[in-house]
Design an enzyme around this catalytic site. Structure first.
Site: not given
Length: 194
Positions: A46-48
């Site tokens: 999810v972070c990117p």
């Protein structure tokens, strides 16, 4: 735990800015709004999506005198490796926002978002005003990303209230009606609603 309407916890550290290491600190942003968002780990899932979305919207934030910083407990070397990894391979590619390294976990701890068991931060997002006071705090659990559009709207709303002293109703966007926080004067707003 940081509190709304109080000074944001000071921070300083090494970030990756335009592909190079640079020391940054909260006071560098005095006179501007700042969105400081924490994310769990580099090279995850999810972070990117969040980081790329904030980076791609950085110009929109700058138009309203606001900067954006992403922060995790990874090192600046890991940040740089992730930036240098192509997006089609799960990397970030070129970034238009700094990624702050918080290897000591001090920044995440000071902002109250560190999971002490794992050493990674929850998805905290903090809007800091031009006087370096906290105006908004949200913390998501790890599996759900945040809305860049909503963050931009919130910055615009806080800036509007700062400038005009009126309050912004639910779902307010620039150009829409606001109201005076007064029992009598607020009726002018409510008379226009259905």
């Amino acid at each position: 735990m940081p509190q709304l309407q109080k000074p944001a916890p000071a921070f300083a550290g090494t970030a990756v800015v335009n592909g190079v290491f640079k020391d940054i600190k909260l006071s560098d942003y005095k006179g501007k709004y700042l969105v400081l968002f924490f994310y769990p780990l580099d090279f995850t899932f999810v972070c990117p999506t969040e980081i790329i979305a904030f980076s791609e919207s950085a110009a929109e934030f700058r138009k309203i005198n606001c900067e954006v910083i992403g922060c995790s407990t990874d090192s600046q070397f890991t940040h740089l490796a992730w930036i240098n990894t192509p997006r089609k391979q799960g990397g970030l590619g070129s970034m238009d926002i700094p990624l702050l390294a918080d290897k000591s976990m001090k920044v995440a701890r000071d902002y109250g978002v560190l999971d002490e068991e794992t050493g990674i931060p929850f998805r905290g997002l903090f809007i800091i005003d031009d006087k370096q006071n906290l105006r908004q705090i949200t913390v998501n659990d790890l599996p759900v990303g945040r809305s860049v559009e909503e963050t931009l709207r919130l910055v615009q709303a806080f800036q509007y209230t700062d400038k005009y002293g009126e309050v912004c109703p639910a779902n307010w966007k620039p150009g829409q009606k606001t109201m005076v926080a007064d029992p009598t004067k607020s009726k002018e707003y409510f008379e226009t609603t259905s």
